[in-house]
Design a protein around this motif. Structure first.
Motif, short mmCIF file in Angstrom:
data_model
loop_
_atom_site.label_atom_id
_atom_site.label_comp_id
_atom_site.label_asym_id
_atom_site.label_seq_id
_atom_site.Cartn_x
_atom_site.Cartn_y
_atom_site.Cartn_z
N TYR A 36 -45.05 -13.59 26.85
CA TYR A 36 -44.65 -14.79 26.58
C TYR A 36 -45.24 -15.20 25.52
O TYR A 36 -46.53 -14.84 25.38
N PRO A 37 -44.99 -16.06 24.35
CA PRO A 37 -45.80 -17.20 23.14
C PRO A 37 -47.20 -17.36 23.97
O PRO A 37 -47.68 -17.32 23.08
N ARG A 38 -47.26 -18.19 24.95
CA ARG A 38 -48.37 -18.18 25.14
C ARG A 38 -49.06 -17.83 26.80
O ARG A 38 -47.71 -17.92 27.47
N ARG A 39 -49.84 -18.16 26.86
CA ARG A 39 -50.27 -18.12 28.53
C ARG A 39 -50.22 -18.87 29.47
O ARG A 39 -49.36 -18.84 30.70
N GLY A 40 -49.73 -20.05 28.73
CA GLY A 40 -48.95 -21.28 30.08
C GLY A 40 -47.63 -21.36 29.75
O GLY A 40 -47.34 -21.47 31.02
#
Length: 249
Positions: free
Chosen positions: A82-86
């Protein structure tokens, strides 16, 4: 040369060669050779023994899989990036926790987002511990220089230490559960690690960037793979130097 790793793992779990032999349907003398002569069992037997002694097959027989094969298997341990945790689906955190039955490990500076965003998080951890799962939560020591530096790097100053105190207040409901423990660590973290049995979410850290905006790896342990076990080893190294908050003993 004897396989001391296998011998030690069996002793820690109260197992003898006859028990292993009966479980696998092999001759006890075969099990003895696996121990005393470091003979390497067939893959199906390696995986079965690893499950019985609660260790990875790669730890018990590090030379059983070639480096090339291990590299190929390790690629398959990466379920998703995933590119970011969000971008991690909100229900994935709870689903992984719900499915875990034996080992739950959280290593972060604070990880405050988990109990803040999920009202079921702490209660599920409590129920898991009450059901026999080992719950180990490692938080950054709010008085440590590493927590202060992380706060400075993210531009939030002392707020990082405050986050640790806030998340500790959430986790107070776990106090008194025999299988749950909270620790403070004084470590430079390169990743936050969230382990649920044989699955794991690894939140990478980027300099000057809050963890919420850094990539996350979803890993699933595979026999012969190396990535998952490397992160487990990292978790355990931090744990070995951590200071228990409670239980104090």
């Amino acid at each position: 040369m004897a396989n001391e790793r296998l011998r030690d793992a069996m002793l820690r779990n109260g197992l003898v060669p006859a028990t292993i032999a009966e479980s696998l349907g092999v001759d006890p003398k075969t099990v003895e050779r696996w121990i005393t002569q470091d003979r390497i069992p067939y893959p199906k037997h390696r995986h079965a023994i690893a499950a019985l002694v609660k260790e990875s097959a790669t730890y018990l027989w590090p030379n059983a899989v070639s480096g090339e094969r291990a590299a190929e298997v390790s690629k398959s341990e990466v379920v998703q990036i995933y590119p970011r945790r969000g971008a991690v689906p909100a229900d994935l955190w709870q689903r992984l926790l719900d499915q875990a039955t034996g080992q739950i490990g959280l290593l972060a500076y604070a990880g405050l987002f988990l109990p803040e965003q999920n009202p079921r998080w702490v209660e599920t951890l409590r129920l898991k511990a009450a059901g026999g799962a080992k719950v180990e939560i490692l938080l950054g020591d709010p008085a440590s220089s590493h927590v202060a530096q992380r706060g400075a790097d993210e531009g939030i100053g002392g707020a990082m230490a405050s986050k640790v105190h806030n998340v500790l207040a959430f986790y107070k409901e776990l106090r008194g559960e025999d299988n749950a423990a909270i620790y403070f660590h004084d470590t430079t973290l390169y990743n936050s690690i969230y382990r649920f049995d044989d699955e794991m979410l690894v939140n990478t850290h980027l300099y000057g960037t809050p963890a919420a905006y850094a990539p996350v790896l979803h890993l699933r342990r595979l026999p012969g793979g190396e990535i998952f076990d490397n992160y487990v080893a990292s978790f355990n190294r931090v744990l070995s130097h951590a200071q228990a908050v409670w239980p104090e003993d």
